[in-house]
Design a protein around this motif. Sequence first.
Motif, short mmCIF file in Angstrom:
data_model
loop_
_atom_site.label_atom_id
_atom_site.label_comp_id
_atom_site.label_asym_id
_atom_site.label_seq_id
_atom_site.Cartn_x
_atom_site.Cartn_y
_atom_site.Cartn_z
N GLN A 155 40.31 -41.00 -32.40
CA GLN A 155 40.36 -42.59 -32.87
C GLN A 155 41.33 -42.51 -33.99
OE1 GLN A 155 37.37 -41.45 -33.05
NE2 GLN A 155 36.39 -41.58 -35.08
N GLU A 156 41.85 -41.47 -34.52
CA GLU A 156 42.50 -41.37 -35.81
C GLU A 156 44.18 -40.61 -35.40
OE1 GLU A 156 40.28 -39.14 -38.71
OE2 GLU A 156 39.19 -40.75 -39.12
N SER A 157 45.15 -41.26 -36.02
CA SER A 157 46.34 -40.55 -36.02
C SER A 157 46.29 -39.07 -36.63
CB SER A 157 47.53 -41.31 -36.39
OG SER A 157 47.31 -41.41 -38.02
N LEU A 158 47.18 -38.28 -36.14
CA LEU A 158 47.35 -36.77 -36.81
C LEU A 158 47.44 -36.91 -38.41
CD1 LEU A 158 47.06 -33.95 -36.34
CD2 LEU A 158 49.42 -33.82 -35.74
N GLY A 159 48.74 -37.85 -38.73
CA GLY A 159 48.97 -37.94 -39.92
C GLY A 159 47.92 -38.32 -40.90
N HIS A 162 42.01 -33.05 -40.86
CA HIS A 162 41.18 -32.57 -41.82
C HIS A 162 40.94 -30.83 -41.43
CE1 HIS A 162 39.58 -36.33 -42.77
NE2 HIS A 162 39.73 -36.55 -41.53
N THR A 163 40.60 -29.94 -42.59
CA THR A 163 40.27 -28.64 -42.31
C THR A 163 38.90 -28.35 -42.18
OG1 THR A 163 42.26 -28.35 -43.91
CG2 THR A 163 40.75 -26.39 -43.44
N LEU A 164 38.40 -27.71 -41.24
CA LEU A 164 37.23 -26.99 -41.01
C LEU A 164 37.17 -25.94 -41.81
CD1 LEU A 164 34.65 -27.38 -39.23
CD2 LEU A 164 35.65 -26.08 -37.41
N VAL A 165 36.15 -25.96 -42.89
CA VAL A 165 36.12 -24.70 -43.76
C VAL A 165 34.60 -24.23 -43.79
CG1 VAL A 165 38.06 -25.07 -45.10
CG2 VAL A 165 35.97 -26.23 -45.76
N ASN A 166 33.59 -24.81 -43.23
CA ASN A 166 32.13 -24.52 -43.53
C ASN A 166 31.21 -25.30 -42.57
OD1 ASN A 166 31.73 -27.32 -44.62
ND2 ASN A 166 32.15 -26.34 -46.71
N ASN A 167 29.73 -25.07 -42.71
CA ASN A 167 29.04 -25.57 -41.87
C ASN A 167 28.70 -27.19 -41.97
OD1 ASN A 167 27.04 -24.62 -39.75
ND2 ASN A 167 25.44 -25.53 -40.89
N SER A 169 42.10 -17.38 -36.38
CA SER A 169 42.96 -18.17 -37.05
C SER A 169 42.56 -18.34 -38.64
CB SER A 169 42.89 -19.81 -36.30
OG SER A 169 43.35 -19.59 -35.29
N LYS A 170 43.69 -18.49 -39.42
CA LYS A 170 43.29 -18.66 -40.94
C LYS A 170 42.71 -19.90 -41.32
CE LYS A 170 45.44 -18.36 -45.31
NZ LYS A 170 46.87 -18.68 -46.00
N ASP A 171 43.29 -21.09 -40.66
CA ASP A 171 43.24 -22.33 -41.04
C ASP A 171 42.78 -22.98 -39.58
OD1 ASP A 171 43.59 -22.51 -43.40
OD2 ASP A 171 45.66 -22.18 -43.19
N ILE A 208 29.10 -29.77 -38.83
CA ILE A 208 28.05 -30.66 -38.65
C ILE A 208 28.45 -32.11 -38.73
CG2 ILE A 208 25.84 -31.80 -39.67
CD1 ILE A 208 25.27 -29.02 -40.64
N GLY A 209 29.51 -32.29 -39.70
CA GLY A 209 30.10 -33.68 -39.69
C GLY A 209 31.00 -34.18 -38.43
N ILE A 210 31.67 -33.21 -37.84
CA ILE A 210 32.53 -33.02 -36.60
C ILE A 210 31.64 -33.62 -35.35
CG2 ILE A 210 34.15 -32.38 -35.07
CD1 ILE A 210 35.03 -30.32 -37.24
#
Length: 97
Positions: free
Chosen positions: A72-76, A80-85, A63-65, A89-91
Amino acid sequence: MASSPNPTDQNFIVVDFHYNGQFAPNPLVYFDPNRASVRDVDFSGFGYEQFMEFLHKLTKSRSKDIYFCLPQESLGVGIHTLVNNGDYIGIFGFGVC
């Protein structure tokens, strides 16, 4: 993501993956995805690159993105985009640097 299936083992969490769908706006929704739940993987030993390789094997595609949204959050609001370590770690609250 959800809580651990075994409360004594905090490294194992349930992660629901939705992929190969399409986003549509107003309100933001993700239509017709394939789905996979992973319950028996210790993500604490992964870093970003290992996680991306795991996703490649799980989805049988690259996947590109990669996006994530905490339950607990709505999609809108919570997408967030996962782009790095650092994002990884934050997730999950852990990771290999």
